[in-house]
Design a protein around this motif. Sequence first.
Motif, PDB file in Angstrom:
ATOM      1  N   ALA A  18       0.843  -1.204   0.000  1.00  0.00           N
ATOM      2  CA  ALA A  18       0.000   0.000   0.000  1.00  0.00           C
ATOM      3  C   ALA A  18       0.871   1.244   0.000  1.00  0.00           C
ATOM      4  N   CYS A  19       1.935   1.211   0.796  1.00  0.00           N
ATOM      5  CA  CYS A  19       2.829   2.361   0.823  1.00  0.00           C
ATOM      6  C   CYS A  19       3.539   2.544  -0.505  1.00  0.00           C
ATOM      7  N   SER A  20       3.907   1.412  -1.132  1.00  0.00           N
ATOM      8  CA  SER A  20       4.586   1.474  -2.433  1.00  0.00           C
ATOM      9  C   SER A  20       3.673   2.068  -3.485  1.00  0.00           C
ATOM     10  N   ASN A  21       2.372   1.643  -3.494  1.00  0.00           N
ATOM     11  CA  ASN A  21       1.421   2.180  -4.481  1.00  0.00           C
ATOM     12  C   ASN A  21       1.195   3.672  -4.277  1.00  0.00           C
ATOM     13  N   GLN A  22       1.148   4.091  -2.982  1.00  0.00           N
ATOM     14  CA  GLN A  22       0.939   5.518  -2.738  1.00  0.00           C
ATOM     15  C   GLN A  22       2.147   6.325  -3.169  1.00  0.00           C
ATOM     16  N   GLY A  23       3.312   5.782  -3.064  1.00  0.00           N
ATOM     17  CA  GLY A  23       4.511   6.512  -3.488  1.00  0.00           C
ATOM     18  C   GLY A  23       4.617   6.631  -4.987  1.00  0.00           C
ATOM     19  N   ASN A  24       4.150   5.624  -5.735  1.00  0.00           N
ATOM     20  CA  ASN A  24       4.252   5.659  -7.202  1.00  0.00           C
ATOM     21  C   ASN A  24       3.126   6.441  -7.860  1.00  0.00           C
ATOM     22  N   GLN A  25       2.050   6.839  -7.165  1.00  0.00           N
ATOM     23  CA  GLN A  25       0.908   7.530  -7.775  1.00  0.00           C
ATOM     24  C   GLN A  25       1.322   8.945  -8.166  1.00  0.00           C
ATOM     25  N   ALA A  26       1.132   9.325  -9.510  1.00  0.00           N
ATOM     26  CA  ALA A  26       1.540  10.640 -10.021  1.00  0.00           C
ATOM     27  C   ALA A  26       0.568  11.714  -9.560  1.00  0.00           C
ATOM     28  N   PRO A  27       1.051  12.916  -9.288  1.00  0.00           N
ATOM     29  CA  PRO A  27       0.157  14.019  -8.902  1.00  0.00           C
ATOM     30  C   PRO A  27      -0.714  14.445 -10.095  1.00  0.00           C
ATOM     31  N   PRO A  28      -1.873  15.014  -9.855  1.00  0.00           N
ATOM     32  CA  PRO A  28      -2.736  15.433 -10.966  1.00  0.00           C
ATOM     33  C   PRO A  28      -2.049  16.494 -11.820  1.00  0.00           C
ATOM     34  N   PRO A  29      -2.241  16.469 -13.185  1.00  0.00           N
ATOM     35  CA  PRO A  29      -1.557  17.426 -14.076  1.00  0.00           C
ATOM     36  C   PRO A  29      -2.054  18.852 -13.833  1.00  0.00           C
ATOM     37  N   ALA A  30      -1.137  19.790 -14.014  1.00  0.00           N
ATOM     38  CA  ALA A  30      -1.497  21.200 -13.853  1.00  0.00           C
ATOM     39  C   ALA A  30      -2.364  21.639 -15.040  1.00  0.00           C
ATOM     40  N   PRO A  31      -3.307  22.553 -14.858  1.00  0.00           N
ATOM     41  CA  PRO A  31      -4.140  23.007 -15.969  1.00  0.00           C
ATOM     42  C   PRO A  31      -3.296  23.739 -17.019  1.00  0.00           C
ATOM     43  N   PRO A  32      -3.639  23.565 -18.291  1.00  0.00           N
ATOM     44  CA  PRO A  32      -2.857  24.234 -19.358  1.00  0.00           C
ATOM     45  C   PRO A  32      -2.970  25.754 -19.255  1.00  0.00           C
ATOM     46  N   GLU A  33      -1.934  26.412 -19.772  1.00  0.00           N
ATOM     47  CA  GLU A  33      -1.867  27.877 -19.703  1.00  0.00           C
ATOM     48  C   GLU A  33      -2.353  28.474 -21.020  1.00  0.00           C
ATOM     49  N   VAL A  34      -3.191  29.492 -20.950  1.00  0.00           N
ATOM     50  CA  VAL A  34      -3.709  30.151 -22.151  1.00  0.00           C
ATOM     51  C   VAL A  34      -3.528  31.661 -21.999  1.00  0.00           C
ATOM     52  N   GLY A  35      -3.255  32.318 -23.138  1.00  0.00           N
ATOM     53  CA  GLY A  35      -3.161  33.772 -23.146  1.00  0.00           C
ATOM     54  C   GLY A  35      -4.525  34.384 -23.415  1.00  0.00           C
ATOM     55  N   VAL A  36      -4.936  35.299 -22.583  1.00  0.00           N
ATOM     56  CA  VAL A  36      -6.263  35.891 -22.704  1.00  0.00           C
ATOM     57  C   VAL A  36      -6.156  37.415 -22.744  1.00  0.00           C
ATOM     58  N   VAL A  37      -7.175  38.025 -23.319  1.00  0.00           N
ATOM     59  CA  VAL A  37      -7.341  39.472 -23.226  1.00  0.00           C
ATOM     60  C   VAL A  37      -8.617  39.730 -22.446  1.00  0.00           C
ATOM     61  N   THR A  38      -8.570  40.733 -21.603  1.00  0.00           N
ATOM     62  CA  THR A  38      -9.746  41.122 -20.832  1.00  0.00           C
ATOM     63  C   THR A  38     -10.469  42.231 -21.585  1.00  0.00           C
ATOM     64  N   ILE A  39     -11.716  41.986 -21.908  1.00  0.00           N
ATOM     65  CA  ILE A  39     -12.493  42.921 -22.721  1.00  0.00           C
ATOM     66  C   ILE A  39     -12.748  44.205 -21.942  1.00  0.00           C
ATOM     67  N   ALA A  40     -12.549  45.327 -22.626  1.00  0.00           N
ATOM     68  CA  ALA A  40     -12.832  46.635 -22.035  1.00  0.00           C
ATOM     69  C   ALA A  40     -13.338  47.554 -23.143  1.00  0.00           C
ATOM     70  N   GLU A  41     -14.187  48.487 -22.772  1.00  0.00           N
ATOM     71  CA  GLU A  41     -14.686  49.454 -23.744  1.00  0.00           C
ATOM     72  C   GLU A  41     -13.581  50.440 -24.098  1.00  0.00           C
ATOM     73  N   THR A  42     -13.508  50.788 -25.381  1.00  0.00           N
ATOM     74  CA  THR A  42     -12.470  51.690 -25.857  1.00  0.00           C
ATOM     75  C   THR A  42     -13.019  52.529 -27.008  1.00  0.00           C
ATOM     76  N   PRO A  43     -12.560  53.769 -27.166  1.00  0.00           N
ATOM     77  CA  PRO A  43     -13.000  54.567 -28.319  1.00  0.00           C
ATOM     78  C   PRO A  43     -12.521  53.933 -29.621  1.00  0.00           C
ATOM     79  N   VAL A  44     -13.414  53.841 -30.589  1.00  0.00           N
ATOM     80  CA  VAL A  44     -13.119  53.188 -31.864  1.00  0.00           C
ATOM     81  C   VAL A  44     -13.496  54.125 -33.008  1.00  0.00           C
TER      82      VAL A  44
END
Length: 394
Positions: A18-44
């Motif tokens: 049981a201890c061996s299985n707990q040691g070999n269990q991989a941690p959950p993957p980190a969420p992927p990274e995405v580039g975002v823009v935050t919408i804001a009103e601007t003169p056009v």
Amino acid sequence: SMVFFRTALSALLLTLCACSNQGNQAPPPAPPEVGVVTIAETPVTLTIELPGRITPYELSEVRPQVNGLIKQRLFTEGDYVQRGQSLYLVDSALQKAQVASAKAALARAQSSIAASQALATRYGELVKINAVSRQEHDDAVAAAQQARADVAAQRAALQSAEIDLSRTTIQAPISGRIGRSLVTTGGLVSAGQATALTTIQKIDPVFVDISQTSAEILKLRQRLSKGDLSRDDGAAAVQLILEDGSIYPAEGRLQFTDVSVDPETGSQTIRALFPNKSGILQPGMFVRARLVEGSLPDGIVVPQRAVSRDDKGKAVVMIVGKDGKLMPRTIDVGQVIDDNWLVKSGLKPGDKVVVEGGMMLQPGMPVKTVAWRDPAKVAKAADHSTAPAVQKKK
């Protein structure tokens, strides 16, 4: 005791496994990274592209005003000519003879003035003593007046003959670029003929006649009246797109809008004035003019690369919800402004739109957001930062 030993060993092995299985269990993957823009009103600033055609600032078709044969052409085709410059010489023998005849008639009329005036003066004295009749005196006065009128008429005839003689030298009515000659030496010309001898065009500056449909004009006026759009002095600026897609380096200015709509085409002509020192803009060229329609004080834009299309052709973007998960959203886009779409509906200030890194991700996936920076703007900023500083003179 043997049974107790075996039971204890089994429990130890299970614990180790049981201890061996707990040691070999991989941690959950980190969420992927995405580039975002935050919408804001601007003169056009909203623009519109319309078809246009280059027309000269001034145009003159050179025609003869006397009859005769062309003796000489005095210009080189394609050159720049000045107003008043001699272009053609017409055979002037007839006009010279008319001037000589008018001079002789004037001299004859002037010579009769002295005699008729002297007779009228003498009869004026004689009529006082009844040496001549009143009728004879009146006839003498009338003859003197007629002689003076004849002189005035002959002076006018001489002036007309001299004008015709001067017109045997055909001059440029305006300054500009002269075209090809449609008549050669020895050609017969006549006053008021339909065919022009040549054409002169002033092409610096030039006009650009732009066609806009009456429906577009009506729609624009309605938006302005409702307050959806506002216009300022920048609305008079016009940008020109040449036939090869390049942008003309100089900016033009709107001059006027025609007061009527062409019933055949349903369009109205807008005229803009452009400098043309380089001579790139030639009369007759077709171009596209980019005009400022107006400005939106609270416009919403989104990078073009963030927008995709669904099976029905509608514009779709991926946004990151408050729970940190991806979800698609359908939007309504308008015109392109630089590298962005103008968003008519579907987004509001504060929405986080995925621009980079979300291509292979599925809706509902949790993601990590980072602020997206436009590579073009980053490169431009880097160029400015590495440019050598200009030292001011002391």
